[in-house]
Design an enzyme around this catalytic site. Sequence first.
Site, PDB file in Angstrom:
ATOM      1  N   SER B 301      28.628  62.592  17.219  1.00 44.41           N
ATOM      2  CA  SER B 301      27.644  61.444  16.823  1.00 44.41           C
ATOM      3  C   SER B 301      26.748  61.749  15.972  1.00 44.41           C
ATOM      4  O   SER B 301      26.512  63.290  16.089  1.00 44.41           O
ATOM      5  CB  SER B 301      26.856  61.882  18.068  1.00 44.41           C
ATOM      6  OG  SER B 301      28.054  61.041  19.331  1.00 44.41           O
ATOM      7  N   HIS B 382      23.147  59.111  25.245  1.00 47.53           N
ATOM      8  CA  HIS B 382      24.007  60.152  25.768  1.00 47.53           C
ATOM      9  C   HIS B 382      24.112  61.087  27.046  1.00 47.53           C
ATOM     10  O   HIS B 382      24.432  61.232  27.917  1.00 47.53           O
ATOM     11  CB  HIS B 382      25.140  61.121  24.621  1.00 47.53           C
ATOM     12  CG  HIS B 382      26.104  59.896  23.875  1.00 47.53           C
ATOM     13  ND1 HIS B 382      27.052  59.325  23.714  1.00 47.53           N
ATOM     14  CD2 HIS B 382      25.803  60.098  22.178  1.00 47.53           C
ATOM     15  CE1 HIS B 382      27.238  58.409  23.564  1.00 47.53           C
ATOM     16  NE2 HIS B 382      26.698  58.976  22.280  1.00 47.53           N
TER      17      HIS B 382
END
Lengths: 456, 456, 456, 456
Positions: B301, B382
């Site tokens: 990410s 997340h």
Amino acid sequence: MSRTAFFQQLFESIADRGREVVGRVPAKPDGTGELAALGRALLSQRGEASAAALAQDLIAAYRKLDRPGRRRFFTFLGDELSPDPERVTEAAEAYRRDPSPEHLAALTRVAEPPRQELFRRMNMASGGTQTLVDLRVALIDELKDAPELRAVDQDLLHLFSSWFNRGFLTLERIDWRTAALILEKLIAYEAVHAIQGWDDLRRRLARDRRCFAFFHPALPDEPLIFVEVALTRGMAGSVQPLIDPDDQPGDPEQADSAIFYSISNCQTGLRGVSFGSFLIKQVAAELEEELPNLKTFATLSPVPGFRKWLEDVRMPVPKTGGSRPPGSELARITARLGDGAWQEDTAQLKELQAPLCSLCAHYLLNVKRDDGLPRDPVARFHLGNGARLERLNWQGDTSAKGIAQSAGIMVNYLYRLDQLERNHEAFVNRKQVKAGRSVVQLAHGAPLPEPLEHVT
Amino acid sequence: MSRTAFFQQLFESIADRGREVVGRVPAKPDGTGELAALGRALLSQRGEASAAALAQDLIAAYRKLDRPGRRRFFTFLGDELSPDPERVTEAAEAYRRDPSPEHLAALTRVAEPPRQELFRRMNMASGGTQTLVDLRVALIDELKDAPELRAVDQDLLHLFSSWFNRGFLTLERIDWRTAALILEKLIAYEAVHAIQGWDDLRRRLARDRRCFAFFHPALPDEPLIFVEVALTRGMAGSVQPLIDPDDQPGDPEQADSAIFYSISNCQTGLRGVSFGSFLIKQVAAELEEELPNLKTFATLSPVPGFRKWLEDVRMPVPKTGGSRPPGSELARITARLGDGAWQEDTAQLKELQAPLCSLCAHYLLNVKRDDGLPRDPVARFHLGNGARLERLNWQGDTSAKGIAQSAGIMVNYLYRLDQLERNHEAFVNRKQVKAGRSVVQLAHGAPLPEPLEHVT
Amino acid sequence: MSRTAFFQQLFESIADRGREVVGRVPAKPDGTGELAALGRALLSQRGEASAAALAQDLIAAYRKLDRPGRRRFFTFLGDELSPDPERVTEAAEAYRRDPSPEHLAALTRVAEPPRQELFRRMNMASGGTQTLVDLRVALIDELKDAPELRAVDQDLLHLFSSWFNRGFLTLERIDWRTAALILEKLIAYEAVHAIQGWDDLRRRLARDRRCFAFFHPALPDEPLIFVEVALTRGMAGSVQPLIDPDDQPGDPEQADSAIFYSISNCQTGLRGVSFGSFLIKQVAAELEEELPNLKTFATLSPVPGFRKWLEDVRMPVPKTGGSRPPGSELARITARLGDGAWQEDTAQLKELQAPLCSLCAHYLLNVKRDDGLPRDPVARFHLGNGARLERLNWQGDTSAKGIAQSAGIMVNYLYRLDQLERNHEAFVNRKQVKAGRSVVQLAHGAPLPEPLEHVT
Amino acid sequence: MSRTAFFQQLFESIADRGREVVGRVPAKPDGTGELAALGRALLSQRGEASAAALAQDLIAAYRKLDRPGRRRFFTFLGDELSPDPERVTEAAEAYRRDPSPEHLAALTRVAEPPRQELFRRMNMASGGTQTLVDLRVALIDELKDAPELRAVDQDLLHLFSSWFNRGFLTLERIDWRTAALILEKLIAYEAVHAIQGWDDLRRRLARDRRCFAFFHPALPDEPLIFVEVALTRGMAGSVQPLIDPDDQPGDPEQADSAIFYSISNCQTGLRGVSFGSFLIKQVAAELEEELPNLKTFATLSPVPGFRKWLEDVRMPVPKTGGSRPPGSELARITARLGDGAWQEDTAQLKELQAPLCSLCAHYLLNVKRDDGLPRDPVARFHLGNGARLERLNWQGDTSAKGIAQSAGIMVNYLYRLDQLERNHEAFVNRKQVKAGRSVVQLAHGAPLPEPLEHVT
């Protein structure tokens, strides 16, 4: 407070309520502890790690509930998960003073019953939609004894009206290629002319028949509503040949009429969500496309309220207190109907035809509810769709049910696609009933006592 | 008054408003008359012969509107189709005095903005759902200039949250067998690492990759969100090899890690409806089932807010009014970043690695918003799903965008299915961020000025 | 001459023959003129504008034939469309002298019966494959009276063996989601344990059952062969519980055995094309994949030739001309079987168990045809597949058919996937029958007269 | 001997041959040993436990072969697996003496090359059909050097003609919803007007285009042949607008013509199996059904042999030995074509139009092969289908290939469904070419030298 934060708080509150529910209700002596499982599911929402997982637990717990357990759950939904009137009043007041988007959002938020969000969250689970539809079936069953749960029922109906919006439904043809899983549900759900097993079903799906159903993607194995259509030469007036399993299938290319002879809602849990009007119109459009030779689209429908009305009208309490002549023709006719013998007797059949058909035409054309719409529910439905009351059929349904409800009379409602809109408008706005000339003439001859209008 | 009757009345009111709208707005001089068509559609609702047909007309008319026409329509929705605060106050008061189901039903009815019912009716049309999603795209575009339309937007979001409920979505695998119609949308919608045409796409769908999307049955050609996964040996730390079209596909049976390297929301019109968390968890479960050799499920990410934060923190206004030493290490580092040369210079790269990684770890672990959650949006997403901040990767994304946003650093968030729930709970309730030891240690060495906490 | 030109000429010849056929057979007095239509179809082949269109005509004409008409058509196929032996001899001679590709091609061309090409051309028509399969059913029916048509039948079998090659078949699971159209064919085609209508069928497709069929893409509505499997705990020895419609379905996850209790070929027209061996092995592989808990794959099979053999062996003509003792045990046993009373009498059942099971074991293990393979056809099939004769089950099938054919005994053939190849090899090459120890021991005790081997 | 027993013996013989093959060919020094694997597969057939499993091994071994290995395998097929001429002669002789079904069956059996049965058995394997099609591609590649393998090729063609019978194919529409996997094959296989990537492809599948392909169920990812159709107003005469990716799509409802502008066979391995005629006719029928406004079905086709013929005819050897005037008009024209400049020069274009079009019309109408059919292969194909040579289009294809092959001329062949049969008959039986009046007139003016007919 954002909507998300609001619901976060809501769910903590649910969990608290959950604890109370569990605390209040002792574990069942047989140790099954379904409600405890439900309580745990609710309580664990405090963590809310995974909304879908949690919804799954709640669904599973609900499914294990027995009837008293379900009743307690419904009561919890009704008592605890309703809007708080104080907060609604405050929010409405604030919005009135300053109609800003923020105030409106706050109002909308507090006025929506929190159980709606609970239902939406339960729907995330696999099988959630089915469970909620089943839940409403159980809830409807409780309403008789617990009218205070009607608000919960209204919320489910509101949600289902949104979820089962016409735009989300698919029209599917049902025939002998359809999965047995679906077909056996047709046998179970047929509400008008019962299907007598697989051979009967097979005939109803033969090449001179059409059957269509609406489905929702979340309930792929559950028809919501289905209609059975016979392709005939001429507008069929009698239903028995159409449901005779031994009748030989005709050639659909030779047919000029599509007769909608049965339409059945399948889901008690979706009661109040209206599908029938869409279904008939779309099926008519499909058939017109498939078979250009079809010229007439009509129903062959029962008159379910006719004999009940006859009973009501037979011996009205006279308005003025005076007595009606006991020997009136109407009374004589209705008295004879009670004696089942007439239907086996050709002479009586012939004798009764004219007065009964006249009375039935009168009933359909002139007998209304307080709101000015026809008393007969089937008439209300088709006329509301813009259909025309085209023809009465004496001895159209000689089954026991047909005799008991409508003295064997059946009716054709004619769907002319180019006139539906105009008819509908006249019906809704001016309460006008469009009818064929023969029906209107029949109604004129009805042997009615004078003060009849007072009893309808 | 029943809900149906209520909406009947509502629609007549809409039609009246429609007339006004048409009256107020002169037909366009170029004769297109889109708004007039819309007006006619609205007006014709008086008859309401066929809700679906009418919805079709309205949808068609809406589609022809130009931007000013749409703005007028939105204003109409916001002004005329909001709840009446007087009636809401009354209903709330009545409900407070007597909390009966009837009073509650009445309250719910008047508090719901009538435009919600209008949207539900528009949805009956063929293509209705798509049009409503498009309508919200146009509406969002107007919000900057017309913040008063936010209430309309809230209603659409509310409706879409209900309609696009997880329970109604289907997860579908996307690969080289998928329709070109869908695939070209992946190229268009990819928001993280742009897809450079069909060859690039083909590599991303090769046998060592997986791609999944959520679809809604009413929008079969429109992915709502999709995720791209690389099957690798070891937890990938650099994205460039994963998006290199010339990279040779590996053997999926040999992979031990599933790296979620891109997740893209596709529909601006569904902004605010959350799909990502469901998608990642379900895809991880699918992959675990398909390839039992997979042991690690992690993202690769970006840290999109890192350099922005560095800029903010570089020269904070000191809390006490005192001045910060201008020559602080942090200032020196951030100053050098501005000069793009460092990324081409091995010595500088080496020199900057330790302080930048430490700062980034600190940013992710310790820098929070007012609500106590991490400032970085990707981290928030997340960690909120229950993932763990596992590893920082220096030079993980050497693209211009990667350098500009996060000084080239990428992060692995680790999804351990058995720990998601616990991590999520700790994150939501106690604002705890779960992180790997190496990340925690990195954060300790961050070269920060003293009063840093005041600027976050 | 190219193959195409050759067939061009062939078709002109067919047309000429067609004229003769038509000329020879007067038009039917009832004016239906089916054969004339056929003749026209054949004759029009001279133009051969469109092979597919012409094939369509021929197919249509064939379908209208009555039985005598079909017989004439078959005779035409057999008489006129056989190879010309003179030309074959010449071509073979030429090829022998010079084995060039050209000579070989010429030989292959003239040796192939022209009707094979006619069948291939008929197959081009829509519904062609189905018609040809039906045609063979009709042909087989004529073979009893017209053995000279066997050559035509051989050609169809040859063609079907090629077209229905395993590589072109698809294995499909049959369950309650399958189309009613297919399911009703299962009811019709079940050849081992008759299915008593839809309720019985439904039980056989419940969650503890599996049913699979082979299909060919050109006959999508026609199963070619299907197998029914029960998932049980332990190796089932009795068939009645498996076909009891009222039996409660068990949990497939708890089963350790897959019992193949019925396998039925569906298409008489494909007689001689072998599917069963492929089907069993592939279904076993599918089930092993789906349910890893399954450890045993076995059949529950009849012994259809047992009692017939007992009858044959009871009173053999003694080899030496001497007389056998009429009171032998074998004779006594077989005599009692004729009297149906034994099966209702517990004492007799007990008394007969040991000798009958021993005789049956002997029959399966030791009684052979001239080619050295077992006399029992079911044994031959499963042992040829590499299965092992695992167990005999006394009173395994108490139905009238079971008693009549095998004195109620059923057999388990065990399919161990890792031993099939070895067993098959031993069976084919060395005529060895693999059997469980208990079966071998049973066979030793068989009460047989001395010269028994002469009668088998 | 039964057919089965015969093939049993055959396979043992194959295995023996297999041993020899392996023995003859030393294992490859690089240790890959592909051929050894093949040998083992063949040898193991002795056991023949599982035909499908064995076929799988053989297929796998074949796929690993390099080119010399394949050549050895083909030689084995050609040498060892041909019919035995002695046995064929004997069987033919026996059949001639006594034409019984048994003698005929014996003859058919020994005359069929055993490799046909080997191919059928290989087809049982998963992926078998694809491998056999690939095998023929490799075989065709060897034919140049090894003409003796033509007999093997003939057998494959014979088998494929049977397996890829029209009755087994499915017609599928190709559009932007088709799987990318299929679409990329269109790009690869387009043989007439190359597709320049995905954007070009997308234009060719837009709403005013149609594309259809034949598929075989055993090769679901492989189009066998496909046709591209443009829906136009008027019969298109120029191909460049049709293949311009930037051309704006028209409205298919407004079109009156369907122009078949490209038809490509996809499978070299199926060379000689004819699909095109079926495809065009069925697509025309589909389009007529979908779009009743279509009145004209025509191709826009190249004249691939025109300039080659011009070259051949330019300087013929005079029949009588006399010399042709070197300055003839034909020679002048053809000489100028060689100089590419003419196509850029409006004056020359104008000047050349009349003579070249006349020559081309003459070429198409009058120039024949020895068998009396047109020399031009495209003309032969469409006229053989029953189409009519309708119109010549000057500068119909201005691409380099179009100029090089046909001086830029394109042709419309008109498909009138009701005349195909008659035209076909006249073409096949009387070699008549149906042509439009304008084409016939053009041909009259062709500037030809006298003895031209001798050179065609």
